[in-house]
Design a protein around this motif. Structure first.
Motif, PDB file in Angstrom:
ATOM      1  N   THR A  27       0.852  -1.178   0.000  1.00  0.00           N
ATOM      2  CA  THR A  27       0.000   0.000   0.000  1.00  0.00           C
ATOM      3  C   THR A  27       0.894   1.237   0.000  1.00  0.00           C
ATOM      4  N   PRO A  28       0.685   2.155  -0.943  1.00  0.00           N
ATOM      5  CA  PRO A  28       1.555   3.324  -1.028  1.00  0.00           C
ATOM      6  C   PRO A  28       1.537   4.149   0.260  1.00  0.00           C
ATOM      7  N   ASN A  36       2.839   7.870   1.830  1.00  0.00           N
ATOM      8  CA  ASN A  36       3.255   9.219   1.443  1.00  0.00           C
ATOM      9  C   ASN A  36       3.199   9.412  -0.069  1.00  0.00           C
ATOM     10  N   HIS A  37       2.121   8.956  -0.680  1.00  0.00           N
ATOM     11  CA  HIS A  37       1.946   9.107  -2.119  1.00  0.00           C
ATOM     12  C   HIS A  37       1.936  10.600  -2.460  1.00  0.00           C
ATOM     13  N   ARG A  72      -1.469  12.399  -2.406  1.00  0.00           N
ATOM     14  CA  ARG A  72      -2.383  12.130  -1.292  1.00  0.00           C
ATOM     15  C   ARG A  72      -3.265  13.321  -0.926  1.00  0.00           C
ATOM     16  N   TYR A 111      -6.214  12.951  -3.227  1.00  0.00           N
ATOM     17  CA  TYR A 111      -7.071  11.838  -2.825  1.00  0.00           C
ATOM     18  C   TYR A 111      -7.873  12.186  -1.576  1.00  0.00           C
ATOM     19  N   TYR A 130      -4.643   5.198  -1.324  1.00  0.00           N
ATOM     20  CA  TYR A 130      -3.561   6.104  -1.700  1.00  0.00           C
ATOM     21  C   TYR A 130      -3.380   7.272  -0.740  1.00  0.00           C
ATOM     22  N   HIS A 179       7.924   4.689   4.076  1.00  0.00           N
ATOM     23  CA  HIS A 179       7.933   5.059   2.665  1.00  0.00           C
ATOM     24  C   HIS A 179       9.034   4.307   1.918  1.00  0.00           C
ATOM     25  N   TRP A 215       8.001   0.741   1.425  1.00  0.00           N
ATOM     26  CA  TRP A 215       7.031   0.636   0.334  1.00  0.00           C
ATOM     27  C   TRP A 215       7.743   0.742  -1.021  1.00  0.00           C
ATOM     28  N   GLN A 216       8.700   1.645  -1.132  1.00  0.00           N
ATOM     29  CA  GLN A 216       9.443   1.787  -2.391  1.00  0.00           C
ATOM     30  C   GLN A 216      10.196   0.512  -2.731  1.00  0.00           C
ATOM     31  N   ARG A 272       7.712  -2.111  -3.816  1.00  0.00           N
ATOM     32  CA  ARG A 272       7.169  -1.776  -5.127  1.00  0.00           C
ATOM     33  C   ARG A 272       8.146  -2.123  -6.232  1.00  0.00           C
TER      34      ARG A 272
END
Length: 151
Positions: free
Chosen positions: A4-5, A7-8, A11, A14, A132, A141, A144-145, A148
C-alpha cells in the motif's frame, strides 16, 4: 501492508476527493430527508432525489456516512484511510445486496438501479482514496518503495 503506497505524492488530492464523496453523501441525504418527509421510514415508493431512489432510512444513513467521512477527512492521521476503506467495503456489501433485492419487497432502502450504480461507484472511489491516502514515516515510505520495485 508493504504494497500500500505510503506518502503518495497525490495524497492531498485523494484526501480532497474523499471529502467530496463525504459532502455528496451529506447533500444527497439532506435532500432525501426533505423529499421523503412524511413518508414511512422504510417506504418503497417513487421518492427520488438527484435521479436516485431513496427513503428516510437511506437518507439518514447517507447523512451518517457522509459525516463520518468528513470527520475522518478533517482529522486525517490515517484515520481517514481506515474509515474510507471500511466504509467502501460496507457500501459495496450494501450495494450488492440492494442489487440482488432490487425488484423485491426486501428493497428496504428503496434503491433504484441508478442509486445502486452511484453507491457502488462511490464505494470504489472511497476504496481508491483509502488506498492512496496513507501517511507514514520515511522508513515506511522506503519499505514501500523497496516492495514496489521488487514486484
Amino acid at each position: 501492508m508493504a504494497h500500500t503506497p505510503v506518502n503518495h505524492p497525490a495524497r492531498p488530492i485523494y484526501r480532497a476527493i474523499g471529502g467530496i464523496v463525504g459532502l455528496y453523501f451529506v447533500v444527497f441525504g439532506g435532500l432525501g430527508i426533505i423529499a421523503s418527509a412524511g413518508n414511512d421510514f422504510l417506504a418503497q415508493d417513487d421518492t427520488k432525489v438527484l435521479g436516485q431512489g431513496t427513503n428516510m432510512a437511506f437518507s439518514l444513513l447517507s447523512v451518517l456516512v457522509g459525516v463520518v467521512i468528513l470527520v475522518g477527512t478533517a482529522i486525517g492521521r490515517n484515520l481517514d484511510v481506515a474509515i474510507n476503506q471500511w466504509l467502501a467495503y460496507t457500501l459495496m456489501v450494501i450495494g450488492l445486496a440492494a442489487l440482488a433485492f432490487l425488484q423485491t419487497d426486501a428493497n428496504i432502502f428503496n434503491f433504484s438501479i441508478m442509486t445502486d450504480v452511484v453507491v457502488l461507484t462511490l464505494a470504489l472511489v472511497l476504496l481508491m482514496v483509502g488506498m492512496y491516502g496513507k501517511v507514514g514515516s520515511d522508513d515506511e515510505h522506503e519499505a514501500w518503495q523497496k516492495a514496489r520495485l521488487v514486484l
